[in-house]
Design a protein around this motif. Structure first.
Motif, PDB file in Angstrom:
ATOM      1  N   GLN A 109     -43.382 -53.171  27.142  1.00  0.00           N
ATOM      2  CA  GLN A 109     -43.910 -54.531  27.035  1.00  0.00           C
ATOM      3  C   GLN A 109     -44.060 -54.997  25.585  1.00  0.00           C
ATOM      4  O   GLN A 109     -44.004 -56.178  25.310  1.00  0.00           O
ATOM      5  N   SER A 110     -44.250 -54.067  24.655  1.00  0.00           N
ATOM      6  CA  SER A 110     -44.418 -54.438  23.245  1.00  0.00           C
ATOM      7  C   SER A 110     -43.089 -54.527  22.499  1.00  0.00           C
ATOM      8  O   SER A 110     -43.056 -54.898  21.333  1.00  0.00           O
ATOM      9  N   GLY A 111     -41.983 -54.158  23.155  1.00  0.00           N
ATOM     10  CA  GLY A 111     -40.669 -54.209  22.534  1.00  0.00           C
ATOM     11  C   GLY A 111     -40.164 -52.874  22.018  1.00  0.00           C
ATOM     12  O   GLY A 111     -39.038 -52.780  21.545  1.00  0.00           O
ATOM     13  N   HIS A 112     -40.991 -51.822  22.113  1.00  0.00           N
ATOM     14  CA  HIS A 112     -40.551 -50.481  21.693  1.00  0.00           C
ATOM     15  C   HIS A 112     -39.443 -50.000  22.628  1.00  0.00           C
ATOM     16  O   HIS A 112     -39.520 -50.175  23.842  1.00  0.00           O
ATOM     17  N   VAL A 113     -38.413 -49.388  22.050  1.00  0.00           N
ATOM     18  CA  VAL A 113     -37.273 -48.920  22.829  1.00  0.00           C
ATOM     19  C   VAL A 113     -37.245 -47.398  22.838  1.00  0.00           C
ATOM     20  O   VAL A 113     -37.242 -46.764  21.781  1.00  0.00           O
ATOM     21  N   VAL A 132     -32.101 -50.489  30.682  1.00  0.00           N
ATOM     22  CA  VAL A 132     -30.637 -50.580  30.659  1.00  0.00           C
ATOM     23  C   VAL A 132     -30.102 -49.181  30.931  1.00  0.00           C
ATOM     24  O   VAL A 132     -30.517 -48.213  30.288  1.00  0.00           O
ATOM     25  N   VAL A 133     -29.200 -49.073  31.917  1.00  0.00           N
ATOM     26  CA  VAL A 133     -28.657 -47.762  32.301  1.00  0.00           C
ATOM     27  C   VAL A 133     -27.128 -47.795  32.261  1.00  0.00           C
ATOM     28  O   VAL A 133     -26.515 -48.843  32.438  1.00  0.00           O
ATOM     29  N   PRO A 134     -26.507 -46.616  32.035  1.00  0.00           N
ATOM     30  CA  PRO A 134     -25.039 -46.542  32.019  1.00  0.00           C
ATOM     31  C   PRO A 134     -24.476 -46.268  33.410  1.00  0.00           C
ATOM     32  O   PRO A 134     -24.162 -45.126  33.760  1.00  0.00           O
ATOM     33  N   PRO A 161     -33.192 -36.999  23.756  1.00  0.00           N
ATOM     34  CA  PRO A 161     -33.546 -38.157  22.916  1.00  0.00           C
ATOM     35  C   PRO A 161     -32.360 -38.580  22.045  1.00  0.00           C
ATOM     36  O   PRO A 161     -31.576 -37.763  21.600  1.00  0.00           O
ATOM     37  N   VAL A 162     -32.263 -39.890  21.828  1.00  0.00           N
ATOM     38  CA  VAL A 162     -31.234 -40.448  20.954  1.00  0.00           C
ATOM     39  C   VAL A 162     -31.970 -41.040  19.763  1.00  0.00           C
ATOM     40  O   VAL A 162     -32.857 -41.878  19.930  1.00  0.00           O
ATOM     41  N   GLU A 163     -31.613 -40.605  18.568  1.00  0.00           N
ATOM     42  CA  GLU A 163     -32.227 -41.144  17.358  1.00  0.00           C
ATOM     43  C   GLU A 163     -31.619 -42.503  17.060  1.00  0.00           C
ATOM     44  O   GLU A 163     -30.422 -42.698  17.175  1.00  0.00           O
ATOM     45  N   SER A 164     -32.473 -43.435  16.657  1.00  0.00           N
ATOM     46  CA  SER A 164     -32.025 -44.793  16.341  1.00  0.00           C
ATOM     47  C   SER A 164     -32.699 -45.254  15.067  1.00  0.00           C
ATOM     48  O   SER A 164     -33.859 -44.969  14.822  1.00  0.00           O
ATOM     49  N   ALA A 165     -31.957 -45.998  14.258  1.00  0.00           N
ATOM     50  CA  ALA A 165     -32.525 -46.532  13.022  1.00  0.00           C
ATOM     51  C   ALA A 165     -33.562 -47.618  13.318  1.00  0.00           C
ATOM     52  O   ALA A 165     -34.490 -47.816  12.562  1.00  0.00           O
ATOM     53  N   ASP A 166     -33.410 -48.321  14.425  1.00  0.00           N
ATOM     54  CA  ASP A 166     -34.330 -49.388  14.788  1.00  0.00           C
ATOM     55  C   ASP A 166     -34.803 -49.166  16.203  1.00  0.00           C
ATOM     56  O   ASP A 166     -34.021 -49.249  17.134  1.00  0.00           O
ATOM     57  N   SER A 167     -36.101 -48.908  16.390  1.00  0.00           N
ATOM     58  CA  SER A 167     -36.625 -48.623  17.728  1.00  0.00           C
ATOM     59  C   SER A 167     -37.281 -49.853  18.356  1.00  0.00           C
ATOM     60  O   SER A 167     -38.038 -49.732  19.298  1.00  0.00           O
ATOM     61  N   ARG A 168     -37.006 -51.038  17.827  1.00  0.00           N
ATOM     62  CA  ARG A 168     -37.520 -52.285  18.414  1.00  0.00           C
ATOM     63  C   ARG A 168     -36.345 -53.234  18.648  1.00  0.00           C
ATOM     64  O   ARG A 168     -35.371 -53.220  17.922  1.00  0.00           O
ATOM     65  N   ILE A 169     -36.483 -54.056  19.645  1.00  0.00           N
ATOM     66  CA  ILE A 169     -35.451 -55.076  19.900  1.00  0.00           C
ATOM     67  C   ILE A 169     -35.800 -56.310  19.110  1.00  0.00           C
ATOM     68  O   ILE A 169     -36.893 -56.686  18.967  1.00  0.00           O
TER      69      ILE A 169
END
Length: 93
Positions: A55-59, A24-26, A85-93
């Motif tokens: 492929q494993s769902g890691h973002v 996904v791109v802006p 890098p952007v820090e995220s609380a959840d790195s999986r979809i």
């Protein structure tokens, strides 16, 4: 399941390379999702976050300010001046 062959580069380094299920791109005119078997596309990027879902769902999330994305035959090339890098609380979809 088919995959995207992604190469994400800045002016001085390769940021990310490998296979992904989705990117996904802006784009300057809104967020653009890229999936396997997409029509060939060339778009200019604006300010926002590039998300690469493997492929494993890691973002992997990286902040960018401009650049381009090219899509052709499941090969995705993203070129930007700089990516952070952007820090995220959840790195999986």
């Amino acid at each position: 399941m088919s995959a995207l062959d992604v190469t994400f580069v800045t002016a001085d380094r390769t940021v990310w390379t490998g296979e992904a299920a989705q990117v996904v791109v802006p784009a300057v005119d809104g967020s653009m999702g890229i999936l396997p078997q997409m029509q060939p596309t060339l778009a200019i990027l604006g300010t926002g976050t590039v998300r690469i879902i493997d492929q494993s769902g890691h973002v992997e999330q990286l902040a960018v300010e401009g650049g381009f994305v090219s899509v052709d035959s499941d090969v995705v090339t993203i070129g930007v001046d700089d990516a952070r890098p952007v820090e995220s609380a959840d790195s999986r979809i």
